[in-house]
Design a protein around this motif. Structure first.
Motif, PDB file in Angstrom:
ATOM      1  N   LYS A 192       0.826  -1.208   0.000  1.00  0.00           N
ATOM      2  CA  LYS A 192       0.000   0.000   0.000  1.00  0.00           C
ATOM      3  C   LYS A 192       0.862   1.261   0.000  1.00  0.00           C
ATOM      4  O   LYS A 192       0.514   2.265  -0.638  1.00  0.00           O
ATOM      5  CB  LYS A 192      -0.934  -0.014   1.210  1.00  0.00           C
ATOM      6  N   LEU A 193       1.985   1.222   0.703  1.00  0.00           N
ATOM      7  CA  LEU A 193       2.899   2.357   0.676  1.00  0.00           C
ATOM      8  C   LEU A 193       3.442   2.596  -0.730  1.00  0.00           C
ATOM      9  O   LEU A 193       3.650   3.746  -1.156  1.00  0.00           O
ATOM     10  CB  LEU A 193       4.059   2.129   1.649  1.00  0.00           C
ATOM     11  N   GLY A 194       3.671   1.506  -1.473  1.00  0.00           N
ATOM     12  CA  GLY A 194       4.132   1.640  -2.849  1.00  0.00           C
ATOM     13  C   GLY A 194       3.123   2.362  -3.719  1.00  0.00           C
ATOM     14  O   GLY A 194       3.483   3.249  -4.504  1.00  0.00           O
ATOM     15  N   PHE A 195       1.853   2.021  -3.576  1.00  0.00           N
ATOM     16  CA  PHE A 195       0.826   2.690  -4.368  1.00  0.00           C
ATOM     17  C   PHE A 195       0.567   4.108  -3.869  1.00  0.00           C
ATOM     18  O   PHE A 195       0.191   4.994  -4.650  1.00  0.00           O
ATOM     19  CB  PHE A 195      -0.456   1.865  -4.377  1.00  0.00           C
ATOM     20  N   LEU A 196       0.772   4.339  -2.565  1.00  0.00           N
ATOM     21  CA  LEU A 196       0.691   5.707  -2.055  1.00  0.00           C
ATOM     22  C   LEU A 196       1.773   6.574  -2.697  1.00  0.00           C
ATOM     23  O   LEU A 196       1.534   7.751  -3.019  1.00  0.00           O
ATOM     24  CB  LEU A 196       0.842   5.709  -0.532  1.00  0.00           C
ATOM     25  N   ALA A 197       2.948   5.997  -2.898  1.00  0.00           N
ATOM     26  CA  ALA A 197       4.026   6.722  -3.564  1.00  0.00           C
ATOM     27  C   ALA A 197       3.636   7.100  -4.987  1.00  0.00           C
ATOM     28  O   ALA A 197       3.964   8.198  -5.461  1.00  0.00           O
ATOM     29  CB  ALA A 197       5.305   5.883  -3.564  1.00  0.00           C
ATOM     30  N   VAL A 198       2.924   6.209  -5.680  1.00  0.00           N
ATOM     31  CA  VAL A 198       2.458   6.517  -7.037  1.00  0.00           C
ATOM     32  C   VAL A 198       1.490   7.698  -7.009  1.00  0.00           C
ATOM     33  O   VAL A 198       1.581   8.631  -7.827  1.00  0.00           O
ATOM     34  CB  VAL A 198       1.787   5.289  -7.677  1.00  0.00           C
ATOM     35  N   LEU A 199       0.553   7.681  -6.063  1.00  0.00           N
ATOM     36  CA  LEU A 199      -0.412   8.779  -5.958  1.00  0.00           C
ATOM     37  C   LEU A 199       0.290  10.105  -5.655  1.00  0.00           C
ATOM     38  O   LEU A 199      -0.037  11.145  -6.241  1.00  0.00           O
ATOM     39  CB  LEU A 199      -1.440   8.469  -4.869  1.00  0.00           C
ATOM     40  N   LEU A 200       1.272  10.061  -4.759  1.00  0.00           N
ATOM     41  CA  LEU A 200       1.971  11.293  -4.388  1.00  0.00           C
ATOM     42  C   LEU A 200       2.809  11.839  -5.525  1.00  0.00           C
ATOM     43  O   LEU A 200       2.870  13.059  -5.727  1.00  0.00           O
ATOM     44  CB  LEU A 200       2.850  11.046  -3.156  1.00  0.00           C
ATOM     45  N   VAL A 201       3.457  10.969  -6.293  1.00  0.00           N
ATOM     46  CA  VAL A 201       4.283  11.473  -7.386  1.00  0.00           C
ATOM     47  C   VAL A 201       3.402  12.065  -8.488  1.00  0.00           C
ATOM     48  O   VAL A 201       3.781  13.048  -9.140  1.00  0.00           O
ATOM     49  CB  VAL A 201       5.214  10.369  -7.937  1.00  0.00           C
ATOM     50  N   CYS A 202       2.206  11.500  -8.676  1.00  0.00           N
ATOM     51  CA  CYS A 202       1.266  12.086  -9.646  1.00  0.00           C
ATOM     52  C   CYS A 202       0.778  13.452  -9.164  1.00  0.00           C
ATOM     53  O   CYS A 202       0.700  14.413  -9.946  1.00  0.00           O
ATOM     54  CB  CYS A 202       0.083  11.151  -9.867  1.00  0.00           C
ATOM     55  N   LEU A 203       0.447  13.531  -7.875  1.00  0.00           N
ATOM     56  CA  LEU A 203       0.009  14.805  -7.306  1.00  0.00           C
ATOM     57  C   LEU A 203       1.123  15.838  -7.366  1.00  0.00           C
ATOM     58  O   LEU A 203       0.877  17.015  -7.680  1.00  0.00           O
ATOM     59  CB  LEU A 203      -0.429  14.590  -5.856  1.00  0.00           C
ATOM     60  N   GLN A 204       2.351  15.412  -7.109  1.00  0.00           N
ATOM     61  CA  GLN A 204       3.492  16.317  -7.157  1.00  0.00           C
ATOM     62  C   GLN A 204       3.697  16.860  -8.564  1.00  0.00           C
ATOM     63  O   GLN A 204       3.976  18.051  -8.748  1.00  0.00           O
ATOM     64  CB  GLN A 204       4.754  15.580  -6.675  1.00  0.00           C
ATOM     65  N   GLY A 205       3.546  16.001  -9.560  1.00  0.00           N
ATOM     66  CA  GLY A 205       3.660  16.461 -10.944  1.00  0.00           C
ATOM     67  C   GLY A 205       2.570  17.442 -11.305  1.00  0.00           C
ATOM     68  O   GLY A 205       2.813  18.448 -11.997  1.00  0.00           O
ATOM     69  N   ALA A 206       1.336  17.177 -10.841  1.00  0.00           N
ATOM     70  CA  ALA A 206       0.226  18.082 -11.118  1.00  0.00           C
ATOM     71  C   ALA A 206       0.454  19.446 -10.476  1.00  0.00           C
ATOM     72  O   ALA A 206       0.188  20.496 -11.094  1.00  0.00           O
ATOM     73  CB  ALA A 206      -1.077  17.474 -10.610  1.00  0.00           C
ATOM     74  N   LEU A 207       0.979  19.454  -9.240  1.00  0.00           N
ATOM     75  CA  LEU A 207       1.268  20.727  -8.578  1.00  0.00           C
ATOM     76  C   LEU A 207       2.357  21.497  -9.310  1.00  0.00           C
ATOM     77  O   LEU A 207       2.295  22.735  -9.416  1.00  0.00           O
ATOM     78  CB  LEU A 207       1.695  20.467  -7.130  1.00  0.00           C
TER      79      LEU A 207
END
Length: 275
Positions: free
Chosen positions: A92-107
């Motif tokens: 789950k932490l691995g998929f959380l990392a995917v969500l955060l990197v996508c959010l970081q790119g969007a920001l």
């Protein structure tokens, strides 16, 4: 074994994340964030020839390119962990990392478009209540982008740690009064560090709050030293804990020195400008 591959990949991704933070800091320092006002969703167009990357364009595009590589690396890590990791919370932490990197790119994209895209500008100024002034929205996106980068990198470090042989070999955590006190102190210190990061991004992007930033910085250093001392007292025979505790205390003092040096440099420049 598969778990070893997961650890090696997570370690490489964390190293790439650190490189990404350095590149982002360079963009802010050189004021290269607006060097390229376009944000194309066709990411393969973010790799222009080196001959076209002159001046601040080099720093801005390098930042975007490292971010693109990091995004694919995090996706690969999440897939590897999903296939090889038996602990569901690590997956789950691995998929959380995917969500955060996508959010970081969007920001990061919004940080660029809020300056160059009229539609994004209008929406952002309406949200912030600063019609005609895009400055506050730009600072808000930049601060969120910078702070999330630190939290995201911390998550990558956690993934590299919990997939290591050392962590897996520890077994179930011990429960004692001393360990509970150290855990509580570590959580408080982590919270103070996060507050300090927020203040640091505010100072860096707006120029205000310097004295509060320095004050919280001193409190953080005190807590880092206390945490290192308690770790050394509670686990004197655990070499990794001793090493991390020593490095933690040392880095806290170094960071304090760098903070005061930066403040002194800023005050010196201000006095020269007044003259």
């Amino acid at each position: 074994s598969p778990s070893h591959w997961g650890h090696r990949l997570s370690f490489l991704v964390a190293a790439l994340g650190l490189l990404m933070i350095v590149a982002g800091a360079t963009v802010t320092t050189t004021r290269a964030g607006d060097a390229d006002p376009e944000w194309n969703f066709q990411f393969w167009r973010w790799f222009p020839p080196i001959s076209q990357m002159n001046g601040n364009l080099f720093y801005e595009h390098l930042h975007r390119e490292i971010g693109t590589l990091l995004g694919f690396a995090v996706l690969a890590l999440a897939l590897v962990l999903w296939r090889t990791e038996s602990r569901s919370w690590v997956r789950k932490l691995g998929f959380l990392a995917v969500l955060l990197v996508c959010l970081q790119g969007a920001l990061g994209g919004l940080r660029v478009l809020v300056v160059s895209d009229p539609g994004i500008q209008e929406a952002a100024t309406q949200v912030t209540g600063t019609a005609g002034n895009v400055g506050p929205a730009r600072i808000a996106f930049a601060m969120t982008h910078a702070t999330l980068a630190q939290a995201f990198f911390s998550l990558l470090v956690v993934l590299a740690l919990v997939t290591s042989r050392f962590w897996i070999g520890l077994g179930a955590p011990t429960k004692s009064v001393a360990v509970s006190k150290m855990r509580r102190l570590a959580l408080i210190t982590t919270g103070l560090v996060f507050v300090q990061l927020l203040l640091g991004t505010f100072v860096r992007h707006s120029g205000g709050g310097v004295h509060l930033h320095l004050t919280i910085g001193l409190i953080v250093v005190v807590h880092l030293v206390l945490l290192a001392r308690r770790a050394l007292l509670n686990h004197p025979d655990v070499i990794p804990v001793r090493t991390v505790a020593t490095v933690l205390g040392f880095l806290g003092l170094v960071q304090m020195g760098l903070g005061f040096a930066s403040w002194g440099f800023l005050m010196g420049r201000t006095e020269m400008d007044l003259r």
